[in-house]
Write a protein that holds these residues in place. Structure first.
Motif, PDB file in Angstrom:
ATOM      1  N   GLU A  97      -1.488  21.559 113.628  1.00  0.00           N
ATOM      2  CA  GLU A  97      -1.773  21.642 115.036  1.00  0.00           C
ATOM      3  C   GLU A  97      -2.170  20.434 115.614  1.00  0.00           C
ATOM      4  O   GLU A  97      -2.520  19.629 114.943  1.00  0.00           O
ATOM      5  N   LEU A  98      -1.965  20.048 116.934  1.00  0.00           N
ATOM      6  CA  LEU A  98      -2.466  18.790 117.538  1.00  0.00           C
ATOM      7  C   LEU A  98      -3.402  19.048 118.620  1.00  0.00           C
ATOM      8  O   LEU A  98      -3.234  19.920 119.842  1.00  0.00           O
ATOM      9  N   LEU A  99      -4.513  18.252 118.618  1.00  0.00           N
ATOM     10  CA  LEU A  99      -5.469  18.230 119.636  1.00  0.00           C
ATOM     11  C   LEU A  99      -5.136  16.801 120.360  1.00  0.00           C
ATOM     12  O   LEU A  99      -4.882  15.683 119.517  1.00  0.00           O
ATOM     13  N   ASP A 129     -21.215  23.627 114.741  1.00  0.00           N
ATOM     14  CA  ASP A 129     -21.096  24.254 113.251  1.00  0.00           C
ATOM     15  C   ASP A 129     -21.574  25.363 112.863  1.00  0.00           C
ATOM     16  O   ASP A 129     -21.058  26.085 112.341  1.00  0.00           O
ATOM     17  N   ASN A 146     -16.533  28.437 119.231  1.00  0.00           N
ATOM     18  CA  ASN A 146     -15.914  27.380 118.944  1.00  0.00           C
ATOM     19  C   ASN A 146     -15.680  26.446 120.356  1.00  0.00           C
ATOM     20  O   ASN A 146     -15.905  26.995 121.445  1.00  0.00           O
ATOM     21  N   VAL A 156     -12.855  24.459 121.068  1.00  0.00           N
ATOM     22  CA  VAL A 156     -11.453  23.908 121.350  1.00  0.00           C
ATOM     23  C   VAL A 156     -10.766  25.069 122.034  1.00  0.00           C
ATOM     24  O   VAL A 156     -10.436  26.091 121.608  1.00  0.00           O
ATOM     25  N   GLU A 166     -12.842  20.421 123.741  1.00  0.00           N
ATOM     26  CA  GLU A 166     -11.536  19.706 123.362  1.00  0.00           C
ATOM     27  C   GLU A 166     -10.072  20.647 123.552  1.00  0.00           C
ATOM     28  O   GLU A 166     -10.402  21.754 123.643  1.00  0.00           O
ATOM     29  N   LEU A 167      -9.125  19.846 123.585  1.00  0.00           N
ATOM     30  CA  LEU A 167      -7.783  20.506 123.842  1.00  0.00           C
ATOM     31  C   LEU A 167      -6.837  20.424 122.837  1.00  0.00           C
ATOM     32  O   LEU A 167      -6.517  19.468 122.401  1.00  0.00           O
ATOM     33  N   LEU A 168      -6.266  21.526 122.500  1.00  0.00           N
ATOM     34  CA  LEU A 168      -5.187  21.690 121.447  1.00  0.00           C
ATOM     35  C   LEU A 168      -4.009  21.946 122.213  1.00  0.00           C
ATOM     36  O   LEU A 168      -4.131  22.926 123.204  1.00  0.00           O
ATOM     37  N   ILE A 169      -2.832  21.524 122.189  1.00  0.00           N
ATOM     38  CA  ILE A 169      -1.763  21.706 122.903  1.00  0.00           C
ATOM     39  C   ILE A 169      -0.549  22.272 121.719  1.00  0.00           C
ATOM     40  O   ILE A 169      -0.282  21.774 120.524  1.00  0.00           O
ATOM     41  N   HIS A 170       0.166  23.352 122.381  1.00  0.00           N
ATOM     42  CA  HIS A 170       1.130  23.951 121.376  1.00  0.00           C
ATOM     43  C   HIS A 170       2.285  24.264 122.358  1.00  0.00           C
ATOM     44  O   HIS A 170       2.127  25.457 122.830  1.00  0.00           O
ATOM     45  N   PRO A 171       3.294  23.291 122.438  1.00  0.00           N
ATOM     46  CA  PRO A 171       4.386  23.809 123.152  1.00  0.00           C
ATOM     47  C   PRO A 171       5.333  24.625 122.197  1.00  0.00           C
ATOM     48  O   PRO A 171       5.144  24.577 120.948  1.00  0.00           O
ATOM     49  N   GLU A 205       3.630  33.271 116.103  1.00  0.00           N
ATOM     50  CA  GLU A 205       3.038  31.708 116.224  1.00  0.00           C
ATOM     51  C   GLU A 205       1.767  31.377 117.026  1.00  0.00           C
ATOM     52  O   GLU A 205       0.786  30.684 116.471  1.00  0.00           O
ATOM     53  N   MET A 207      -1.598  30.023 115.144  1.00  0.00           N
ATOM     54  CA  MET A 207      -2.473  28.974 115.884  1.00  0.00           C
ATOM     55  C   MET A 207      -3.973  29.193 116.307  1.00  0.00           C
ATOM     56  O   MET A 207      -4.798  28.358 115.841  1.00  0.00           O
ATOM     57  N   ASP A 219      -5.928  31.319 115.012  1.00  0.00           N
ATOM     58  CA  ASP A 219      -6.659  31.668 114.027  1.00  0.00           C
ATOM     59  C   ASP A 219      -6.863  30.154 113.270  1.00  0.00           C
ATOM     60  O   ASP A 219      -8.181  29.764 112.861  1.00  0.00           O
ATOM     61  N   SER A 220      -5.980  29.540 113.079  1.00  0.00           N
ATOM     62  CA  SER A 220      -5.942  28.528 112.023  1.00  0.00           C
ATOM     63  C   SER A 220      -6.836  27.344 112.653  1.00  0.00           C
ATOM     64  O   SER A 220      -7.578  26.466 112.053  1.00  0.00           O
ATOM     65  N   ALA A 221      -6.700  27.163 114.134  1.00  0.00           N
ATOM     66  CA  ALA A 221      -7.301  26.041 114.637  1.00  0.00           C
ATOM     67  C   ALA A 221      -8.702  26.450 115.338  1.00  0.00           C
ATOM     68  O   ALA A 221      -9.233  25.657 115.862  1.00  0.00           O
ATOM     69  N   ARG A 222      -8.836  27.760 114.959  1.00  0.00           N
ATOM     70  CA  ARG A 222     -10.482  28.329 115.544  1.00  0.00           C
ATOM     71  C   ARG A 222     -10.261  28.112 116.943  1.00  0.00           C
ATOM     72  O   ARG A 222     -11.803  27.655 117.372  1.00  0.00           O
TER      73      ARG A 222
END
Lengths: 342, 342
Positions: A92-94, B54, B60, B62, B92-97, B108, B112, B114-117
């Motif tokens: 994934e991308l941050l 942590d 979290n 993100v 922080e920001l995760l982007i997912h087009p 999908e 995402m 899950d995996s990037a929490r």
């Protein structure tokens, strides 16, 4: 059908438990077994599932793209290329835009890597060209890949992808000269981007190669923005002796220059030729469309990301001594109506 | 100086251990103590450090922005607004087009998260308008905020921010009518975006209010793209009876329409008026500049993000029953030369 941990184990000729140890980065697997498992994972394009990832500890699946660039099209293309490669590899991308000139920039980047548990960073100019940022990352053991303006990588330097701006700028300038121009203006972007320096060097070299003089008053300094284009053309067109062609350091500047020329009733290309750089949508959507150099930003970004992922894998395999060769992109001249006199 | 866990404890009149329990979401703190500590955290703008984060487990930092939109300027503005609010709150920001029409879209998105929490999601159209996506997120207990076209939120629905496209489109159309136009074309974006539907309704309502007929052949369907503008203007200008004004569903379409009109030698605005929607850089950088509706995308995104963060805090405090009121944005008419006959 997607690969399972079982199919990876069979392919590598090891037990499921061993594959699990590799995925979870337990460090109790012999190097050659590790290599076999990793090869099977790659070959079968196996994506560890969530449970495996959560167990993986240090082995995270989020990359970070840190940038300081106001050019929307550049950023979108960068993101597109990075995301393509992330998707293909289960990452994934941050994204983290920042002010590269901020005093706390290093602390900010390291804090982000920690708090979001990033696996590695993609850096574009100017951040990729700031030694203090790179050495702070090296010190903390943070993996990164650099996108740089240049034609040759440092020996044994960190992984990078190069863009040969010099050569592309040389070609654009030569094209203008071939169209019969002798008095050619140059509008520069930010000096802290090496691309500006390299493009200006290419411009100067082409003039010199054709025995044309350089007029210092024809070089205008600015930023990579539409506004710079509008203001610079105003300066150039009010000189006692005006240029017949202008090479703008990117398409956004060129689009601004075109806008400024039209505002003054100057015909493009009949009275003034204008060329840009980048082949962004700007260059196709202005009227007339702009001559430019096609810089495949999304491909550059994708290549940088695959280089980073390759470097992360090499570290995991303990096979980290061989530097990854740097790929060099050369933007290609695209001639459109804005410089075409015929 | 930034706040410390000690200053938060003093401010709230509790022990450091209690603050630590709140930060780490241990669930052993009484509701009113929890509220006091949260208030102190907010007031002092305390950012839990990495170690605390942590330890926080479920808590979290993100957020994810999931989108299916090809409009570069819209995405950049969305990202800008979200990032502003993230930065102010230590996220922080995760982007997912993604491809909203993909069969695996739900899997999908959940994968995402899950995996990037991720702590929560920001959804823009069309994803924010897809009931199957929303119910899958609800079922998994994933927090999200929706950005929607509309004027009123569902009672007790999930948090959202609304954009009143109907009213803004009504105003643009009325402006064209006031300029003396009777034959007005409409170029639509994707039908799966509610904004398209709402803008078309506003257009039709303004015509009806002024007793003007609607010509079905004046309505062209397309996508939110420059190419649609170019093609649609071709269709409109080759009709037996042609419109004197065109309302394009966004600025990118309008810029394409303007480009197409110039290609055919049609003078804008003297022969044809063109209006867009969004107030993107497109609208200011075309020649002539475009009349549009100013949609403050970055502010909309920022408001959506603050609404999401508010909702995450409310859940943490167990104070989740009160729905958060939806903020409604109304884009404002901006008149520029592309429709100005005077």
């Amino acid at each position: 059908m997607s690969a399972t941990i079982k199919s990876v184990a069979e392919h590598a000729g090891v037990s499921i438990k061993t594959v699990s140890r590799v995925i979870n980065n337990e460090g109790t697997v012999k190097p050659d077994t590790l290599a076999k498992v990793q090869a099977a994972i790659d070959e079968l394009n196996y994506k560890p599932n969530k449970a495996a990832r959560d167990l993986a500890g240090r082995d995270n699946f989020v990359l970070g793209y840190v940038y300081d660039n106001p050019n929307a099209y550049y950023i979108i293309d960068m993101q597109k290329g990075i995301l393509n490669e992330c998707r293909a590899n289960g990452y994934e991308l941050l994204i983290h835009p920042c002010d590269a000139s901020s005093r706390d920039i290093i602390q900010e980047i390291l804090g982000m890597v920690d708090s979001a548990r990033l696996a590695g960073l993609i850096l574009s100019p100017p951040l990729s060209e700031m030694p203090e940022v790179l050495s702070a990352l090296d010190e903390k053991g943070v993996r990164y890949v650099r996108i740089l303006s240049g034609s040759e990588a440092l020996e044994n330097g960190p992984p990078c992808v190069l863009v040969n701006d010099y050569q592309a700028a040389y070609q654009i300038t030569e094209h203008l000269i071939q169209q019969g121009h002798r008095d050619i203006g140059f509008i520069a972007g930010e000096k802290q981007h090496n691309s500006t320096i390299e493009r200006q060097k290419g411009f100067a070299a082409a003039l010199a190669a054709h025995d044309l003089p350089q007029h210092p008053e024809f070089v205008i300094e600015g930023t990579y923005s539409f506004g710079t284009g509008v203001e610079s053309i105003e300066k150039l067109l009010t000189l006692p002796h005006i240029p017949t062609a202008v090479f703008a350091c990117n398409d956004e500047i060129a689009a601004g220059a075109l806008f400024g020329a039209r505002m003054r009733g100057v015909d493009v290309p009949a009275t003034l030729a204008i060329a840009g750089f980048e082949n962004s949508p700007f260059s196709r959507q202005t009227f007339p469309p702009l001559t430019t150099a096609s810089q495949p930003t999304d491909q550059i970004a994708q290549r940088a990301t695959s280089t980073l992922i390759q470097s992360l894998k090499a570290r995991k395999l303990g096979n980290d001594k061989q530097p990854i060769p740097a790929h060099v992109f050369v933007p290609e001249l695209v001639v459109r109506e804005s410089t075409n006199r015929s």
